[in-house]
Motif scaffolding. Structure first.
Motif, PDB file in Angstrom:
ATOM      1  N   ILE A 180      50.295  -1.926  35.834  1.00 18.18           N
ATOM      2  CA  ILE A 180      49.439  -3.110  35.961  1.00 18.18           C
ATOM      3  C   ILE A 180      49.750  -4.200  34.938  1.00 18.18           C
ATOM      4  O   ILE A 180      49.510  -5.365  35.191  1.00 18.18           O
ATOM      5  N   GLY A 181      50.323  -3.826  33.789  1.00 19.49           N
ATOM      6  CA  GLY A 181      50.712  -4.834  32.800  1.00 19.49           C
ATOM      7  C   GLY A 181      51.773  -5.771  33.339  1.00 19.49           C
ATOM      8  O   GLY A 181      51.921  -6.906  32.875  1.00 19.49           O
ATOM      9  N   ILE A 182      52.491  -5.307  34.340  1.00 18.74           N
ATOM     10  CA  ILE A 182      53.519  -6.128  34.981  1.00 18.74           C
ATOM     11  C   ILE A 182      52.927  -7.422  35.535  1.00 18.74           C
ATOM     12  O   ILE A 182      53.592  -8.461  35.566  1.00 18.74           O
ATOM     13  N   TYR A 183      51.645  -7.392  35.937  1.00 19.36           N
ATOM     14  CA  TYR A 183      51.029  -8.587  36.509  1.00 19.36           C
ATOM     15  C   TYR A 183      50.830  -9.699  35.473  1.00 19.36           C
ATOM     16  O   TYR A 183      51.254 -10.844  35.711  1.00 19.36           O
ATOM     17  N   PRO A 184      50.183  -9.453  34.331  1.00 20.03           N
ATOM     18  CA  PRO A 184      50.095 -10.498  33.317  1.00 20.03           C
ATOM     19  C   PRO A 184      51.465 -10.997  32.841  1.00 20.03           C
ATOM     20  O   PRO A 184      51.650 -12.200  32.629  1.00 20.03           O
ATOM     21  N   VAL A 185      52.413 -10.064  32.673  1.00 21.56           N
ATOM     22  CA  VAL A 185      53.766 -10.466  32.266  1.00 21.56           C
ATOM     23  C   VAL A 185      54.377 -11.382  33.323  1.00 21.56           C
ATOM     24  O   VAL A 185      54.993 -12.410  33.001  1.00 21.56           O
ATOM     25  N   PHE A 186      54.192 -11.025  34.581  1.00 20.10           N
ATOM     26  CA  PHE A 186      54.681 -11.852  35.686  1.00 20.10           C
ATOM     27  C   PHE A 186      54.091 -13.251  35.637  1.00 20.10           C
ATOM     28  O   PHE A 186      54.803 -14.252  35.806  1.00 20.10           O
ATOM     29  N   LEU A 187      52.779 -13.367  35.408  1.00 19.64           N
ATOM     30  CA  LEU A 187      52.150 -14.687  35.417  1.00 19.64           C
ATOM     31  C   LEU A 187      52.681 -15.571  34.289  1.00 19.64           C
ATOM     32  O   LEU A 187      52.969 -16.754  34.508  1.00 19.64           O
ATOM     33  N   ALA A 188      52.825 -15.000  33.103  1.00 22.46           N
ATOM     34  CA  ALA A 188      53.374 -15.772  31.985  1.00 22.46           C
ATOM     35  C   ALA A 188      54.791 -16.240  32.305  1.00 22.46           C
ATOM     36  O   ALA A 188      55.166 -17.392  32.032  1.00 22.46           O
ATOM     37  N   SER A 228      46.980  -5.195  29.133  1.00 21.28           N
ATOM     38  CA  SER A 228      46.741  -4.238  30.220  1.00 21.28           C
ATOM     39  C   SER A 228      46.258  -2.938  29.613  1.00 21.28           C
ATOM     40  O   SER A 228      46.569  -2.617  28.463  1.00 21.28           O
ATOM     41  N   GLY A 229      45.477  -2.191  30.375  1.00 26.41           N
ATOM     42  CA  GLY A 229      44.973  -0.938  29.841  1.00 26.41           C
ATOM     43  C   GLY A 229      44.330  -0.061  30.888  1.00 26.41           C
ATOM     44  O   GLY A 229      43.944  -0.512  31.969  1.00 26.41           O
ATOM     45  N   LEU A 230      44.212   1.223  30.529  1.00 29.93           N
ATOM     46  CA  LEU A 230      43.608   2.224  31.400  1.00 29.93           C
ATOM     47  C   LEU A 230      42.395   2.873  30.738  1.00 29.93           C
ATOM     48  O   LEU A 230      41.841   3.837  31.247  1.00 29.93           O
ATOM     49  N   THR A 231      41.964   2.317  29.591  1.00 26.93           N
ATOM     50  CA  THR A 231      40.880   2.922  28.806  1.00 26.93           C
ATOM     51  C   THR A 231      39.547   2.211  28.983  1.00 26.93           C
ATOM     52  O   THR A 231      38.510   2.724  28.572  1.00 26.93           O
ATOM     53  N   ALA A 232      39.546   1.025  29.552  1.00 26.16           N
ATOM     54  CA  ALA A 232      38.325   0.245  29.750  1.00 26.16           C
ATOM     55  C   ALA A 232      38.612  -0.820  30.794  1.00 26.16           C
ATOM     56  O   ALA A 232      39.765  -1.152  31.059  1.00 26.16           O
ATOM     57  N   THR A 233      37.557  -1.358  31.378  1.00 24.36           N
ATOM     58  CA  THR A 233      37.718  -2.386  32.404  1.00 24.36           C
ATOM     59  C   THR A 233      37.581  -3.773  31.785  1.00 24.36           C
ATOM     60  O   THR A 233      36.590  -4.064  31.111  1.00 24.36           O
ATOM     61  N   ASP A 307      64.921 -10.885  35.285  1.00 22.28           N
ATOM     62  CA  ASP A 307      64.182 -11.454  34.150  1.00 22.28           C
ATOM     63  C   ASP A 307      62.948 -10.614  33.839  1.00 22.28           C
ATOM     64  O   ASP A 307      62.653 -10.313  32.674  1.00 22.28           O
ATOM     65  N   LEU A 308      62.210 -10.248  34.879  1.00 21.25           N
ATOM     66  CA  LEU A 308      60.980  -9.496  34.671  1.00 21.25           C
ATOM     67  C   LEU A 308      61.245  -8.140  34.039  1.00 21.25           C
ATOM     68  O   LEU A 308      60.565  -7.743  33.087  1.00 21.25           O
ATOM     69  N   ILE A 309      62.243  -7.412  34.526  1.00 24.13           N
ATOM     70  CA  ILE A 309      62.523  -6.103  33.955  1.00 24.13           C
ATOM     71  C   ILE A 309      63.090  -6.236  32.539  1.00 24.13           C
ATOM     72  O   ILE A 309      62.851  -5.376  31.681  1.00 24.13           O
TER      73      ILE A 309
END
Length: 327
Positions: A180-188, A228-233, A307-309
């Motif tokens: 899911i962290g891929i999404y914020p990285v993608f937007l930036a 991104s995280g899996l410990t809290a919403t 670029d993303l990877i």
């Protein structure tokens, strides 16, 4: 369905279910075959979506003549193998994100696309939904001026899930960043491009799985703060601020149907409802490219995936995220 593009799906988990539902909404697309290692699951999927063929091994689907494009919805660790095998069989490929675990894998996929003259695209579906496309156009048109700050987060509580499942199992490249962290990285990256400097700090389970990460991208005249995280919403919202105004993408921003433009305190809300969940747009883009005999999309190209990877590799290096199979 005459003149329809024949699709196949490899891997029949939750995301494949969502994808199949949206595929049915694309008028010139037909789901012709599905494959799982479990024939019980394959037959259930076949019946639910009225698919002509169901297979209990992936190669059988790749040998199915009615399948022209393969959507690969397997765990990250299997993307490379089955993308390559599909393209070697002359199939076009839409592969779930991240396309590969590292740059070397993505390079191999692109090389296979070029060698076999078949279409290949990473399924970065958010790139194609109407709201994100409009936001990209708005920024490029200068509607908020020069961007100086971007914030995006994507986090939910997942610590009660199976530790051997794909999300938390390091042997399957689990963790928040690639999933899911891929999404914020993608937007930036979409809005600001490649950063000049990256800082990243991650938190880990005893198993070695990264479960949350804070990232800062530094540009000549801007910063991007990503999480991104899996410990809290988290709120799962995003903000793009320029010297003339701000764009606020409402939760959940990666699939948002609305955003707000705030210029000098004057707020205007824009609505861009999606067809289905929103996978319809990447499906339509694949089929548009096939009709034009392209092997990549201009909206999410091979170089974009590289670029993303590259960014994800660098973030992992800085934060110390390694998977057991990497040594």
């Amino acid at each position: 369905m005459p003149n329809s593009v024949g699709w196949g799906i490899i891997g029949l988990g939750n995301i494949a279910q969502k994808f199949a539902k949206d595929l049915a909404l694309v008028h010139d697309a037909a789901l012709m075959g599905v494959a799982s290692r479990s024939m019980v699951k394959a037959k259930k999927f076949k019946e639910e979506f009225k698919v002509p063929y169901a297979f209990d091994n992936y190669m059988a689907l790749l040998n199915c003549e009615e399948v022209e494009v393969v959507y690969i919805a397997l765990p990250h660790t299997e993307h490379l193998e089955w993308s390559l095998k599909a393209m070697e069989k002359g199939k076009h490929v839409l592969c779930e994100k991240p396309a590969g675990i590292d740059r070397k894998q993505v390079e191999a996929m692109i090389a296979a696309s070029e060698k076999n003259n078949v279409f290949f695209m990473e399924a970065l579906w958010s790139r194609f939904i109407p709201s994100i496309r409009k936001i990209k156009e708005s920024v490029e048109a200068g509607e908020i001026g020069a961007v100086g700050y971007l914030h995006a987060d994507f986090a939910f509580f997942a610590m009660d899930r199976d530790s051997q499942g794909r999300l938390l199992n390091p042997k399957l490249a689990g963790g928040s960043l690639l999933d899911i962290g891929i999404y914020p990285v993608f937007l930036a990256y979409l809005i600001l491009g490649m950063p000049d400097d990256i800082k990243a700090d991650a938190k880990f389970l005893d198993s070695g799985t990264e479960v949350q990460i804070a990232i800062t991208f530094t540009y000549k005249s801007a910063h991007a703060h990503l999480f991104s995280g899996l410990t809290a919403t988290s709120p799962m919202s995003a903000t793009i601020s320029g010297n003339d105004g701000t764009l606020i993408i409402h939760s959940r921003w990666h699939e948002a149907e609305r955003f707000t433009l705030d210029v000098d305190g004057q707020r205007e809300e824009f609505h861009y409802p999606t067809v289905g969940k929103g996978y319809t747009y990447e499906i339509e883009e694949v089929q548009r490219c096939l009709a034009e005999n392209k092997i990549e999309s201009p909206f999410w190209s091979h170089s974009n995936s590289l670029d993303l990877i590259t960014l994800l590799d660098k973030i992992r290096e800085i934060a110390g995220i390694r998977f057991p199979f990497e040594g």
